[in-house]
Design an enzyme around this catalytic site. Sequence first.
Site, mmCIF file in Angstrom:
data_model
loop_
_atom_site.group_PDB
_atom_site.id
_atom_site.type_symbol
_atom_site.label_atom_id
_atom_site.label_comp_id
_atom_site.label_asym_id
_atom_site.label_seq_id
_atom_site.Cartn_x
_atom_site.Cartn_y
_atom_site.Cartn_z
ATOM 1 N N GLY A 133 11.249 21.141 -18.446
ATOM 2 C CA GLY A 133 10.414 21.914 -17.764
ATOM 3 C C GLY A 133 9.287 22.367 -18.440
ATOM 4 O O GLY A 133 8.133 21.624 -18.784
ATOM 5 N N GLY A 134 8.176 23.804 -18.468
ATOM 6 C CA GLY A 134 7.537 23.464 -18.608
ATOM 7 C C GLY A 134 7.499 22.446 -20.915
ATOM 8 O O GLY A 134 6.241 22.363 -20.373
ATOM 9 N N GLU B 264 -0.603 -5.964 -12.673
ATOM 10 C CA GLU B 264 0.243 -7.436 -11.334
ATOM 11 C C GLU B 264 0.498 -7.642 -10.113
ATOM 12 O O GLU B 264 1.589 -7.949 -10.265
ATOM 13 C CB GLU B 264 0.633 -7.660 -12.479
ATOM 14 C CG GLU B 264 0.860 -7.846 -13.727
ATOM 15 C CD GLU B 264 -0.087 -9.116 -14.489
ATOM 16 O OE1 GLU B 264 0.923 -10.096 -14.165
ATOM 17 O OE2 GLU B 264 -0.471 -8.447 -15.745
HETATM 18 C C1 LIG Z 1 -5.288 0.002 -16.946
HETATM 19 C C2 LIG Z 1 -4.974 -1.809 -15.763
HETATM 20 C C3 LIG Z 1 -4.821 -2.557 -16.464
HETATM 21 C C4 LIG Z 1 -5.715 -3.708 -15.466
HETATM 22 N N1 LIG Z 1 -5.624 -5.403 -16.292
HETATM 23 C C5 LIG Z 1 -6.143 -6.328 -15.283
HETATM 24 C C6 LIG Z 1 -6.127 -6.873 -15.993
HETATM 25 O O1 LIG Z 1 -5.956 -7.207 -16.998
HETATM 26 N N2 LIG Z 1 -6.603 -8.037 -15.484
HETATM 27 C C7 LIG Z 1 -6.745 -8.058 -14.044
HETATM 28 O O2 LIG Z 1 -7.053 -8.868 -13.418
HETATM 29 N N3 LIG Z 1 -6.846 -6.863 -13.054
HETATM 30 C C8 LIG Z 1 -6.058 -5.926 -13.915
HETATM 31 N N4 LIG Z 1 -5.806 -5.056 -13.519
HETATM 32 C C9 LIG Z 1 -6.555 -4.018 -12.079
HETATM 33 C C10 LIG Z 1 -5.037 -4.374 -11.007
HETATM 34 O O3 LIG Z 1 -4.331 -5.770 -11.244
HETATM 35 C C11 LIG Z 1 -5.536 -4.222 -9.697
HETATM 36 O O4 LIG Z 1 -5.829 -2.848 -10.237
HETATM 37 C C12 LIG Z 1 -4.352 -4.251 -8.908
HETATM 38 O O5 LIG Z 1 -3.799 -5.015 -8.618
HETATM 39 C C13 LIG Z 1 -4.807 -3.933 -6.987
HETATM 40 O O6 LIG Z 1 -6.170 -4.018 -6.752
HETATM 41 P P1 LIG Z 1 -7.102 -2.831 -6.871
HETATM 42 O O7 LIG Z 1 -7.377 -1.609 -7.756
HETATM 43 O O8 LIG Z 1 -8.549 -3.010 -6.725
HETATM 44 O O9 LIG Z 1 -6.938 -1.889 -5.376
HETATM 45 P P2 LIG Z 1 -6.245 -2.629 -3.678
HETATM 46 O O10 LIG Z 1 -6.241 -4.188 -3.399
HETATM 47 O O11 LIG Z 1 -8.482 -2.061 -3.078
HETATM 48 O O12 LIG Z 1 -5.749 -1.460 -2.904
HETATM 49 C C14 LIG Z 1 -5.458 -0.321 -2.922
HETATM 50 C C15 LIG Z 1 -4.425 0.306 -2.565
HETATM 51 O O13 LIG Z 1 -4.308 -0.576 -0.962
HETATM 52 C C16 LIG Z 1 -3.151 -1.055 -1.127
HETATM 53 N N5 LIG Z 1 -3.186 -2.035 -0.072
HETATM 54 C C17 LIG Z 1 -4.335 -3.146 -0.279
HETATM 55 N N6 LIG Z 1 -4.163 -4.152 0.495
HETATM 56 C C18 LIG Z 1 -3.055 -3.527 1.182
HETATM 57 C C19 LIG Z 1 -2.381 -4.229 2.465
HETATM 58 N N7 LIG Z 1 -2.521 -5.946 2.925
HETATM 59 N N8 LIG Z 1 -0.924 -3.847 3.002
HETATM 60 C C20 LIG Z 1 -0.720 -2.818 2.298
HETATM 61 N N9 LIG Z 1 -1.376 -2.004 1.602
HETATM 62 C C21 LIG Z 1 -2.554 -2.859 0.744
HETATM 63 C C22 LIG Z 1 -2.472 -1.181 -2.106
HETATM 64 O O14 LIG Z 1 -1.332 -1.874 -2.714
HETATM 65 C C23 LIG Z 1 -2.940 -0.226 -3.197
HETATM 66 O O15 LIG Z 1 -2.394 1.129 -2.878
HETATM 67 C C24 LIG Z 1 -5.659 -3.220 -14.271
HETATM 68 C C25 LIG Z 1 -5.484 -1.937 -13.404
HETATM 69 C C26 LIG Z 1 -5.442 -1.123 -14.568
HETATM 70 C C27 LIG Z 1 -5.522 -0.039 -14.026
#
Ligand SMILES: Cc1cc2nc3c(=O)[nH]c(=O)nc-3n(C[C@H](O)[C@H](O)[C@H](O)COP(=O)(O)OP(=O)(O)OC[C@H]3O[C@@H](n4cnc5c(N)ncnc54)[C@H](O)[C@@H]3O)c2cc1C
Length: 381
Positions: A341-342, A365
């Site tokens: 809840g709250g 990942e």
């Molecule tokens: C706290 C945190 C830690 C991280 N640590 C690391 C790290 O150590 N090393 C590293 O390299 N990265 C890291 N990342 C990055 C992370 O892996 C990416 O944010 C993630 O892979 C998604 O990429 P993007 O944010 O560019 O989203 P985008 O790829 O732009 O995706 C945006 C949305 O569109 C969807 N989408 C994209 N393409 C398609 C498609 N073809 N069909 C359907 N849907 C699609 C995605 O599923 C998502 O919902 C980290 C991110 C965060 C927030």
Amino acid sequence: MDFALSYEQKAIKATAKKFAETEFTKEIVQECDRKELFPRDLWRKACEVGLVGVFIPEAYGGPGLGYLEDCLVNEEFWRVDPGVGKACQTTVFGSEMLILFGSEEQKKKWLPPLVQGEAISGTAITEPDAGTDVTSVRTKAVRDGDEYVINGNKIFITNGTIANYIDVLCKTNPEAESRHAQFSFIMVETDREGFEAKKLRNKLGIRASDTGDLYFTDVRVPKENLIGTEAGGFKQFMFFLNHTRLHICAEAVGLAQGALDQAIKFVQTRQSFGKPLASFQVTEFKIAEMATRIEASRTLYQKAAWTVDRGKVEPHIISMAKWFAGETAMKVAEESLQLHGGYGFVGEYDIERFYRAAKIVEIYEGTKEAQKMVIAKRILK
Ligand SMILES: Cc1cc2nc3c(=O)[nH]c(=O)nc-3n(C[C@H](O)[C@H](O)[C@H](O)COP(=O)(O)OP(=O)(O)OC[C@H]3O[C@@H](n4cnc5c(N)ncnc54)[C@H](O)[C@@H]3O)c2cc1C
């Protein structure tokens, strides 16, 4: 067929549980969350008791256990606190690439300090315009004599501002016809000239885990820092993910289990209409559903990890485990908070922090959509 954990696996799980329950005190986890602090002392302690990088082979200073054992540690850490759990466990991120593709010399140089609590690593793939679509990576590494010269920008990098060395995906072969043959992994020591990292603040959750944006301006590294083969980076990355995604499955299950533990405790004491919440059938059903989702997620990821530890990689099973465990974390955190809840909303109880942390396991990942692409590709091929 045998679903039981071995004596050694039960022992490491129990050690991790005891460590997290004793060391991740309420004061520490709350302070690290509020102030976005990396718990350096706790991480060193976790290294001292042998709970960091348990899959690192004995030849390089690690305990030489498997990914399944590492998952068990991750689960117990995240069950107590996702932020501090992540921070302590992920300091070896990138060691998987070294183990899989590094030379003997590279392994001897970079792996032992990670388990000894003397160094932190990272892996940098993501860029402002390259996330799910890894082939859009633009950070360049150009050969100049015996060195690579790196220019570019990475974002959202775990351990970005605290790592001693980071495995960086660079474009080394832009002339290659196949986009998949244009990339290589190069280890960059963060004290090199031209390297800069800026801490990313105000994350929704896992605030004890450091995240940074990286800038490379004419960073020179010796050609010996190439990990694996030149132009083989994309393939290496796909294989690497099949190992590192297992850690995230365990994070998700640990978070969900922690959220369920909190819900159970709360509904047994909180009274409504003169009775504990636990006595209403709707509450019983919620608890039953949460527990079932967790059990299914755990069984799926443990099967995936068990398979990887036997040298057989089944990417679609790993993706199923990651997608399903991520969804479980989200659903269970949401339902547990609802049961509070709250009280769940105002930060007095741990569930508020767990709820904020849950979303990340569906993003990094590989997003949940990316996992479904892997699963569907395999099933429909
Ligand atoms: C706290 C945190 C830690 C991280 N640590 C690391 C790290 O150590 N090393 C590293 O390299 N990265 C890291 N990342 C990055 C992370 O892996 C990416 O944010 C993630 O892979 C998604 O990429 P993007 O944010 O560019 O989203 P985008 O790829 O732009 O995706 C945006 C949305 O569109 C969807 N989408 C994209 N393409 C398609 C498609 N073809 N069909 C359907 N849907 C699609 C995605 O599923 C998502 O919902 C980290 C991110 C965060 C927030």
